[in-house]
Motif scaffolding. Sequence first.
Motif, mmCIF file in Angstrom:
data_model
loop_
_atom_site.group_PDB
_atom_site.id
_atom_site.type_symbol
_atom_site.label_atom_id
_atom_site.label_comp_id
_atom_site.label_asym_id
_atom_site.label_seq_id
_atom_site.Cartn_x
_atom_site.Cartn_y
_atom_site.Cartn_z
ATOM 1 N N ALA A 19 0.847 -1.177 0.000
ATOM 2 C CA ALA A 19 0.000 0.000 0.000
ATOM 3 C C ALA A 19 0.893 1.241 0.000
ATOM 4 O O ALA A 19 2.001 1.222 0.554
ATOM 5 C CB ALA A 19 -0.900 -0.003 1.232
ATOM 6 N N ASP A 20 0.407 2.300 -0.594
ATOM 7 C CA ASP A 20 1.200 3.526 -0.669
ATOM 8 C C ASP A 20 1.597 4.043 0.713
ATOM 9 O O ASP A 20 2.671 4.617 0.885
ATOM 10 C CB ASP A 20 0.417 4.615 -1.413
ATOM 11 N N SER A 21 0.746 3.822 1.693
ATOM 12 C CA SER A 21 0.991 4.345 3.033
ATOM 13 C C SER A 21 2.182 3.692 3.726
ATOM 14 O O SER A 21 2.723 4.252 4.688
ATOM 15 C CB SER A 21 -0.265 4.183 3.894
ATOM 16 N N VAL A 22 2.596 2.518 3.252
ATOM 17 C CA VAL A 22 3.699 1.808 3.913
ATOM 18 C C VAL A 22 4.883 1.573 2.980
ATOM 19 O O VAL A 22 5.932 1.093 3.421
ATOM 20 C CB VAL A 22 3.232 0.455 4.489
ATOM 21 N N LYS A 23 4.721 1.927 1.716
ATOM 22 C CA LYS A 23 5.771 1.680 0.738
ATOM 23 C C LYS A 23 7.058 2.388 1.154
ATOM 24 O O LYS A 23 7.045 3.555 1.536
ATOM 25 C CB LYS A 23 5.301 2.177 -0.626
ATOM 26 N N GLY A 24 8.166 1.661 1.085
ATOM 27 C CA GLY A 24 9.452 2.203 1.477
ATOM 28 C C GLY A 24 9.775 2.016 2.954
ATOM 29 O O GLY A 24 10.923 2.217 3.364
ATOM 30 N N ARG A 25 8.775 1.664 3.746
ATOM 31 C CA ARG A 25 8.996 1.458 5.185
ATOM 32 C C ARG A 25 8.774 0.007 5.611
ATOM 33 O O ARG A 25 9.422 -0.471 6.541
ATOM 34 C CB ARG A 25 8.054 2.356 5.993
ATOM 35 N N PHE A 26 7.843 -0.664 4.953
ATOM 36 C CA PHE A 26 7.513 -2.045 5.303
ATOM 37 C C PHE A 26 8.023 -2.978 4.209
ATOM 38 O O PHE A 26 8.081 -2.606 3.025
ATOM 39 C CB PHE A 26 6.000 -2.228 5.403
ATOM 40 N N SER A 27 8.362 -4.194 4.610
ATOM 41 C CA SER A 27 8.730 -5.207 3.624
ATOM 42 C C SER A 27 8.239 -6.578 4.066
ATOM 43 O O SER A 27 8.266 -6.895 5.262
ATOM 44 C CB SER A 27 10.244 -5.223 3.387
ATOM 45 N N ILE A 28 7.786 -7.349 3.102
ATOM 46 C CA ILE A 28 7.255 -8.690 3.351
ATOM 47 C C ILE A 28 8.251 -9.715 2.837
ATOM 48 O O ILE A 28 8.800 -9.579 1.742
ATOM 49 C CB ILE A 28 5.897 -8.877 2.645
ATOM 50 N N SER A 29 8.452 -10.745 3.633
ATOM 51 C CA SER A 29 9.319 -11.846 3.230
ATOM 52 C C SER A 29 8.719 -13.147 3.738
ATOM 53 O O SER A 29 7.721 -13.143 4.464
ATOM 54 C CB SER A 29 10.733 -11.640 3.766
ATOM 55 N N ARG A 30 9.338 -14.246 3.374
ATOM 56 C CA ARG A 30 8.823 -15.530 3.833
ATOM 57 C C ARG A 30 9.970 -16.511 3.971
ATOM 58 O O ARG A 30 11.034 -16.346 3.363
ATOM 59 C CB ARG A 30 7.792 -16.076 2.849
ATOM 60 N N ASN A 31 9.733 -17.518 4.791
ATOM 61 C CA ASN A 31 10.656 -18.632 4.950
ATOM 62 C C ASN A 31 9.834 -19.893 4.717
ATOM 63 O O ASN A 31 9.093 -20.330 5.606
ATOM 64 C CB ASN A 31 11.288 -18.619 6.340
ATOM 65 N N ILE A 32 9.950 -20.438 3.528
ATOM 66 C CA ILE A 32 9.117 -21.572 3.154
ATOM 67 C C ILE A 32 9.390 -22.773 4.042
ATOM 68 O O ILE A 32 8.474 -23.489 4.444
ATOM 69 C CB ILE A 32 9.323 -21.912 1.664
ATOM 70 N N ALA A 33 10.644 -22.986 4.395
ATOM 71 C CA ALA A 33 11.003 -24.131 5.231
ATOM 72 C C ALA A 33 10.355 -24.047 6.609
ATOM 73 O O ALA A 33 10.086 -25.069 7.246
ATOM 74 C CB ALA A 33 12.521 -24.223 5.368
ATOM 75 N N LYS A 34 10.106 -22.824 7.064
ATOM 76 C CA LYS A 34 9.489 -22.629 8.381
ATOM 77 C C LYS A 34 7.995 -22.347 8.279
ATOM 78 O O LYS A 34 7.361 -22.036 9.286
ATOM 79 C CB LYS A 34 10.178 -21.488 9.121
ATOM 80 N N ASN A 35 7.454 -22.453 7.075
ATOM 81 C CA ASN A 35 6.019 -22.155 6.885
ATOM 82 C C ASN A 35 5.652 -20.807 7.473
ATOM 83 O O ASN A 35 4.622 -20.662 8.137
ATOM 84 C CB ASN A 35 5.147 -23.231 7.530
ATOM 85 N N SER A 36 6.483 -19.823 7.226
ATOM 86 C CA SER A 36 6.277 -18.526 7.862
ATOM 87 C C SER A 36 6.426 -17.368 6.893
ATOM 88 O O SER A 36 7.154 -17.453 5.906
ATOM 89 C CB SER A 36 7.268 -18.322 9.014
ATOM 90 N N MET A 37 5.730 -16.303 7.205
ATOM 91 C CA MET A 37 5.809 -15.054 6.469
ATOM 92 C C MET A 37 6.069 -13.950 7.476
ATOM 93 O O MET A 37 5.671 -14.066 8.636
ATOM 94 C CB MET A 37 4.484 -14.805 5.734
ATOM 95 N N TYR A 38 6.733 -12.897 7.033
ATOM 96 C CA TYR A 38 7.132 -11.836 7.942
ATOM 97 C C TYR A 38 6.760 -10.462 7.386
ATOM 98 O O TYR A 38 6.658 -10.275 6.173
ATOM 99 C CB TYR A 38 8.647 -11.879 8.179
ATOM 100 N N LEU A 39 6.551 -9.546 8.294
ATOM 101 C CA LEU A 39 6.332 -8.150 7.925
ATOM 102 C C LEU A 39 7.323 -7.313 8.727
ATOM 103 O O LEU A 39 7.161 -7.151 9.939
ATOM 104 C CB LEU A 39 4.895 -7.714 8.222
ATOM 105 N N GLN A 40 8.355 -6.826 8.051
ATOM 106 C CA GLN A 40 9.337 -5.950 8.685
ATOM 107 C C GLN A 40 8.835 -4.521 8.556
ATOM 108 O O GLN A 40 8.593 -4.047 7.443
ATOM 109 C CB GLN A 40 10.703 -6.091 8.015
ATOM 110 N N MET A 41 8.671 -3.866 9.690
ATOM 111 C CA MET A 41 8.127 -2.519 9.704
ATOM 112 C C MET A 41 9.169 -1.566 10.285
ATOM 113 O O MET A 41 9.560 -1.718 11.446
ATOM 114 C CB MET A 41 6.846 -2.470 10.528
#
Length: 114
Positions: A61-83
């Motif tokens: 979303a424009d409101s978080v672009k440049g500040r937030f990032s999404i990643s995932r670790n498939i082996a851990k069945n996990s997704m992350y939101l770095q803010m």
Amino acid sequence: QVRLVESGGDLVQAGGSLRLSCAAVSTSIFSANVMAWYRQAPGKEREWVGRITAGGSTEYADSVKGRFSISRNIAKNSMYLQMNNLKPEDTGVYYCNYPRINAWGQGTQVTVSS
């Protein structure tokens, strides 16, 4: 049945950072599906924050672009939101979403103080 569990929410000062996690319990879905983050501020409707595709591409979303990032670790069945560089308007409950079957986690509270 897919169960999503968010964690990592906290109280943080403006300008600070948090990393949220979303774990898929007893299933592996992150490698082959779009996953998304949403948030809901007090008294407001739930809003889309961003998503990660099966190929690993991300959109925000424009409101978080440049500040937030999404990643995932498939082996851990996990997704992350770095803010990063959090603002008081980022305050809310953050939810993990699996759009294919409209599955949601229980949410994790993020509070940003000014």
